[in-house]
Each structure stands twice: as C-alpha cells, then as structure tokens.
Scaffold this active site. Sequence first.
Site, PDB file in Angstrom:
ATOM      1  N   CYS A 175       0.851  -1.198   0.000  1.00  0.00           N
ATOM      2  CA  CYS A 175       0.000   0.000   0.000  1.00  0.00           C
ATOM      3  C   CYS A 175       0.882   1.243   0.000  1.00  0.00           C
ATOM      4  O   CYS A 175       0.570   2.245  -0.662  1.00  0.00           O
ATOM      5  CB  CYS A 175      -0.903   0.011   1.231  1.00  0.00           C
ATOM      6  SG  CYS A 175      -1.950  -1.444   1.442  1.00  0.00           S
ATOM      7  N   HIS A 179       0.959   5.094  -1.472  1.00  0.00           N
ATOM      8  CA  HIS A 179       0.219   5.958  -0.530  1.00  0.00           C
ATOM      9  C   HIS A 179       1.029   6.380   0.694  1.00  0.00           C
ATOM     10  O   HIS A 179       0.464   6.506   1.795  1.00  0.00           O
ATOM     11  CB  HIS A 179      -1.049   5.241  -0.081  1.00  0.00           C
ATOM     12  CG  HIS A 179      -2.002   4.932  -1.201  1.00  0.00           C
ATOM     13  ND1 HIS A 179      -2.656   5.912  -1.919  1.00  0.00           N
ATOM     14  CD2 HIS A 179      -2.382   3.743  -1.744  1.00  0.00           C
ATOM     15  CE1 HIS A 179      -3.430   5.337  -2.845  1.00  0.00           C
ATOM     16  NE2 HIS A 179      -3.266   4.030  -2.762  1.00  0.00           N
ATOM     17  N   ARG A 222     -12.821  -0.696  -1.127  1.00  0.00           N
ATOM     18  CA  ARG A 222     -11.549  -0.046  -1.479  1.00  0.00           C
ATOM     19  C   ARG A 222     -10.383  -0.964  -1.142  1.00  0.00           C
ATOM     20  O   ARG A 222      -9.402  -1.066  -1.895  1.00  0.00           O
ATOM     21  CB  ARG A 222     -11.447   1.275  -0.729  1.00  0.00           C
ATOM     22  CG  ARG A 222     -10.223   2.131  -1.021  1.00  0.00           C
ATOM     23  CD  ARG A 222     -10.217   2.643  -2.431  1.00  0.00           C
ATOM     24  NE  ARG A 222      -9.395   1.811  -3.296  1.00  0.00           N
ATOM     25  CZ  ARG A 222      -9.271   1.976  -4.601  1.00  0.00           C
ATOM     26  NH1 ARG A 222      -9.919   2.933  -5.216  1.00  0.00           N
ATOM     27  NH2 ARG A 222      -8.504   1.189  -5.310  1.00  0.00           N
ATOM     28  N   CYS A 226      -7.890  -2.444  -4.011  1.00  0.00           N
ATOM     29  CA  CYS A 226      -6.447  -2.180  -3.970  1.00  0.00           C
ATOM     30  C   CYS A 226      -5.654  -3.483  -4.012  1.00  0.00           C
ATOM     31  O   CYS A 226      -4.619  -3.569  -4.688  1.00  0.00           O
ATOM     32  CB  CYS A 226      -6.081  -1.379  -2.719  1.00  0.00           C
ATOM     33  SG  CYS A 226      -6.292   0.407  -2.896  1.00  0.00           S
TER      34      CYS A 226
END
Length: 265
Positions: A175, A179, A222, A226
């Site tokens: 992730c 991000h 979400r 992802c």
Amino acid sequence: MKKPIQLALAAAIAGCAISAQAKESSVDDYRAMLGDSPGILWVEDGELIWKQKTGPKNTGLEKCDLGKGPGVLKGAYAELPRYFKDTDQVMDLESRIKHCMITLQGKDASEIDKAAFSNPKKYIDSDMEKIVAYVAAQSNGLPFNIKLDHPKEQVAYDAGETLFWRRSSKMDFSCATCHAQDGKRIRLQTLYNAYNKDDGQIIASWPTYRVSHSTVRTMQHRMWDCHWQMRLPDIDYASDAANALITFMTKEANGSIIQVPSIKR
C-alpha cells in the site's frame, strides 16, 4: 554546451508541473460539473433497508449497537473501527453491520459476504452498500475520533500499519508504494498519502459514489480493489486484516470532517 541542456531540462520540468496542475484543475472541474453526489439515493434506500423486517428472524437492524448503544447512529461512524466487548474484536462499520445481520436477523455470514459488493454490469444490487451509506451519513459534519483506548485497538492499528508497508505478490507492491508520499499519481488522479494529515479528508469522504462503477463503494471495497490492483489474493470481506488496515488509515485521518457519500471518478 551544458547551459542549453540545463535550460531545456528546466523548461521540460516546468512544463510537466504546469501540465499536472492543469490535469488537477480538470478533475476538479469534472467533479463540479457532476454536482451533488448521486449517492444520496443510496442513503435513502439504506434507511428503508435498515428498518425493513427481513431474514429468518424477520426483524430490522434498529437495535444494532454500533458502539454508542442499540439504535444510536448519530456519531457512530466517526468512532469506528473500535473494540466491541460482545465479540472481543475490533470492528469497522461493515463488519459490525454484518455482525448485527447475523445476530439480530439470523442471516448467513457467507451469504452476506457474497452480496457485500454490487455489480452494476450484471444488475446485481447490494443492500450492504446502501446501509453503509445511510449509517455513515449520520456522522456528516463530525470529525473522525479513533481513540485506541483498548489494547486490541492498538494491536489492530499496529497490524494495519505493518500490512500497509508489507511488500508482496509478483509485483512486489505494498500500500505504501503508492500511498506514503506526496505527489504520486495514477493517470489524472493524485494519490492519497496516509501520513499527510490534509489527505485525511479523502478517508473521511468514503463511502463514495464511483462514477466509473455507477454505484456507491465502501472502504471494505476499497481494500479489496487495492489488493486486486496489486495482484494480491482477494482480501476477505470484513476480515481482521481488512479491519486492521482500515483502523490504521482512519486513525491517521483523525480530525478530518466526515462528508459522505462523496463523488469520485
């Protein structure tokens, strides 16, 4: 000869910056053109489904305790995920609603999981997406306030941050690859940075109406999406892993004002 090259590079970099700003502006214009979120229709449907008597026990969800007492919705989403004594677990909004569907309405857990996400292309609807939109909207205007008072809430936060940074799968992605820094983009979309407090507003805008999906999507979706984009195995709906990731990201968004359902590409 170095000076002309340096000037050309500077011009190219400046051009890219101007181009990025122009693209960002075009996205904002696009959102403004769309106006109010169609997700409000999901909120209205969600209220009806919340109160509808259904399942083997033929009852509604009005006695569901989301952490502030049975049936209290105002402000509940602003404090989720949180620890629940009756399950001895940290639960986000969706896992808690799923728990209430099982205990109050007598529904089957696997059937709830199968129906958690809609598929507009196949005309498959989702009650869960509508209920989540309804319940979350009852916290509009309030800031996220995740306290981590219970030891298991801290464990969930730490596990979520570990999962956030864990690189895996054939693409060696995490992730954090997308991000954990400012300025990263995919196509026209500026990516959220979990460690930038200003970006917490992005977390506070979920659930959201996704124009490209023609439906409201939730934070559990979400997480699933992802993982799919990173070519990882599917993350189980409302699992401890998904809840841990949501605990970490929501805590980092503390203080951000909830305004849902928003509208996104």
